[in-house]
Design an enzyme around this catalytic site. Structure first.
Site, short mmCIF file in Angstrom:
data_model
loop_
_atom_site.label_atom_id
_atom_site.label_comp_id
_atom_site.label_asym_id
_atom_site.label_seq_id
_atom_site.Cartn_x
_atom_site.Cartn_y
_atom_site.Cartn_z
N SER A 128 0.35 -1.09 -0.10
CA SER A 128 0.33 -0.19 0.06
C SER A 128 0.99 1.56 0.10
O SER A 128 2.09 0.95 0.28
CB SER A 128 -1.18 0.07 1.45
OG SER A 128 -0.43 0.61 2.80
N LYS A 129 0.13 2.61 0.00
CA LYS A 129 0.42 3.57 -0.06
C LYS A 129 1.57 3.92 0.87
O LYS A 129 2.48 4.16 0.85
CB LYS A 129 0.13 4.75 -0.73
CG LYS A 129 0.71 6.34 -0.67
CD LYS A 129 -0.29 7.04 -1.06
CE LYS A 129 -0.58 8.52 -0.07
NZ LYS A 129 0.98 8.59 0.10
N ARG A 130 0.78 3.28 2.29
CA ARG A 130 1.31 3.96 3.75
C ARG A 130 2.45 2.74 3.61
O ARG A 130 3.84 2.81 4.53
CB ARG A 130 0.39 3.52 4.26
CG ARG A 130 0.43 4.18 5.47
CD ARG A 130 -0.63 3.84 6.10
NE ARG A 130 -1.85 3.26 5.96
CZ ARG A 130 -2.66 1.76 6.39
NH1 ARG A 130 -2.24 1.85 7.67
NH2 ARG A 130 -4.12 2.41 6.13
N ASP A 161 5.46 4.89 2.31
CA ASP A 161 5.97 6.19 3.05
C ASP A 161 6.43 5.77 4.19
O ASP A 161 7.47 6.62 4.35
CB ASP A 161 4.66 6.96 3.66
CG ASP A 161 3.47 7.36 2.22
OD1 ASP A 161 3.86 7.47 1.28
OD2 ASP A 161 1.45 7.21 2.97
#
Ligand code: GLU
Length: 514
Positions: free
Chosen positions: A270-272, A275
């Site tokens: 995921s984008k998380r 990040d």
């Protein structure tokens, strides 16, 4: 005479919905479709599936096109790449087409109107949940709801004429095994008792994904549907649609690609994760139009498009050999669906970097030097092209990203004023100034300032001061560049030139005082 069986021309599509930035998992789907099409001499098309207007995000379509173009995943037909014979390629522009087919389903008893309000649907779900039954609109529950199966014909007509809101649902058989062959997973079988009467069409004239997807794949003569694993549960429904619409003989083959997984643990990347661990999950930078939040992209992070293509190809596929570096053409030649893995592919950010490093190393010095020159000039410095190119050739072995030519090699252009503390603490001793002074003296009298000659003078300086070369070399590097690692020292000195090398050594002597 029996009919002549002709092989259908391979046609595949990438069919994203413009709901935001395109995740690299989606890019991989596009890439595999592209590779498969090119390998088989077929067509690859881009279709925009924008029937869910509520999820439409401005700029997303342009973003998808720009990403694919940056990576060299070029469609033969479709939005952003020029229309082909099956235009339009944006589903919102094909509305009248879907109505015709959904009407056919209704007329033949394979679909029905449903007029239930959201409150009625909620009540049905609550009721079923209370009795521990799967809350589905299906062969059993439909008989208790407000639809063209339970209502009298004239009532249905009255509701339609009065402009009541409705949806059209697929009428699934109560218990029927639907089988489909997935090119990656083999046979998949689902019983219709596990499925629900999916909505195909709404009274605003918009089809849902399922109907539009199947109708378009049929009309656009798609032969293979290659898409993410998350669509596997929808595939049996699509099979039934092909059957009810009488298209089973030209139904595409299905291949559902494995998920891209987090670097550690399980679950979808995921984008998380990106990040948290510091890597992009999008091909190019994306700015959310509502929140203005910026998500980083591979392009902006300094990845070369060829490296991204190569690393994505390997997330879920392998050539069956030890070769890892593949150009797009080599991927086209090597790609087959049977080498796509069934299992999720773990994203490995170090491997991603490694791919980029390989491509940076294989880029010629003069091309990379153009990028380095920009940074040199941005910093108000002037150096000859020959100097910049030679510096490039020395630094390039040490970097993973083009921008590191400057960040890791700026000491080629700016004499250091600070020196790696750890190395100084460890290596500097009372003999160090004497060695440096001897070296300066030796180098000053050198007429040909070549790396071999410099090394010879260095060794003489060591012998004179009775110091072991091994211990001193790292200190010398730090005195010259300020940092602990870098390219071969004497080649570096040769490029700095006699005057500048001596100046650097003198600066170090003056600055490093213990
Ligand atoms: N529009 C779907 C998506 O956004 C396409 C799925 C498919 O390829 O059938 O992924």
């Amino acid at each position: 005479m029996p009919p002549i069986m002709t092989e259908r021309r391979v046609r595949v599509r990438f069919a994203p919905s413009p709901t935001g930035a395109l995740h690299i998992g989606g890019v991989r789907t596009a890439l595999y479709n592209y590779l498969f099409a090119k390998k088989n001499g077929g067509d690859f098309l881009l279709r925009i599936e924008d029937t869910d207007q509520g999820r439409f995000v401005p700029g997303a379509e342009e973003y998808i096109i720009e990403s694919l173009k940056w990576l060299g995943i070029i469609a033969d037909e479709g939005i952003g790449f020029g229309d082909g014979p099956y235009a339009p390629y944006r589903q919102s522009e094909r509305k009248p087409i879907y109505r015709e087919y959904v009407m056919r389903l209704i007329d033949e008893g394979n679909a029905y109107y449903a007029f239930d309000t959201p409150e009625e649907l909620d009540a049905m779900r609550e009721r079923l949940k209370a009795s521990n039954v799967d809350a589905k609109y299906d062969a059993i529950t439909r008989s208790t709801m407000k639809n063209s199966i339970t209502l009298a014909e004239d009532e249905v007509k009255r509701l339609l004429d009065s402009g009541a809101h409705y949806v059209i649902r697929l009428k699934l058989p109560r218990k029927e095994e639907v089988k489909l062959f997935d090119e990656i997973r083999g046979w998949v079988s689902v019983n219709t008792s596990q499925m629900d009467d999916k909505v195909l069409f709404k009274s605003d004239g918009m089809p849902t994904y399922h109907l539009a997807n199947v109708v378009d794949d049929y009309l656009m003569k798609i032969t293979h549907v290659i898409r993410g694993e998350e669509w596997l549960p929808s595939a049996p429904l699509h099979v039934l649609l092909y059957r009810y619409l009488g298209w089973e003989d030209v139904m595409p083959k299905f291949a559902h690609l494995p998920l891209l997984l987090k670097p550690e643990g399980n679950g979808k990347l995921s984008k998380r994760d990106g990040d948290r661990l510091g890597f992009p999950v999008f091909p190019i930078q994306w700015q959310d139009p509502t929140t203005n939040e910026i998500s980083s992209g591979y392009r902006e992070a300094g990845y070369l498009p060829e490296a991204v293509v190569n690393l994505l190809a390997f997330l879920g596929w392998n050539p069956g050999t030890s070769q890892e570096i593949f150009s797009m053409q080599q991927l086209v030649d090597a790609f087959t669906i049977d080498r796509v893995s069934k299992h999720g592919a773990k994203f490995d950010q170090n491997k991603a970097k490694w791919f980029n490093q390989q491509y940076v190393r294989h880029t010629s010095d003069n091309i990379l030097a153009v990028e380095l020159k920009k940074d040199v000039e941005k910093n108000g410095l002037t150096f000859s092209d020959a100097y910049i190119e030679k510096a490039t050739s020395l630094i390039k072995e040490k970097i993973s990203f083009v921008k590191e030519l400057w960040s890791m090699g700026n000491y080629f252009f700016i004499n250091p004023s600070q020196y790696d503390e750890a190395v100084i603490t460890k290596r500097w001793n009372e003999k160090s100034p004497a060695v440096l002074n001897s070296l300066i003296e030796n180098l000053s009298s050198l007429s040909e300032f070549t790396s071999a000659n410099i090394e010879e003078q260095y060794n003489l300086a060591l012998t004179k001061n009775e110091v072991a070369g091994k211990d001193f070399l790292q200190l010398l590097r730090v005195c010259l560049s300020g940092v602990a690692g870098g390219p071969p020292i004497f080649e570096m000195c040769e490029l700095f030139g006699k005057e500048n090398t001596i100046l650097r050594l003198q600066n170090a002597l003056n600055t490093i005082k213990k």
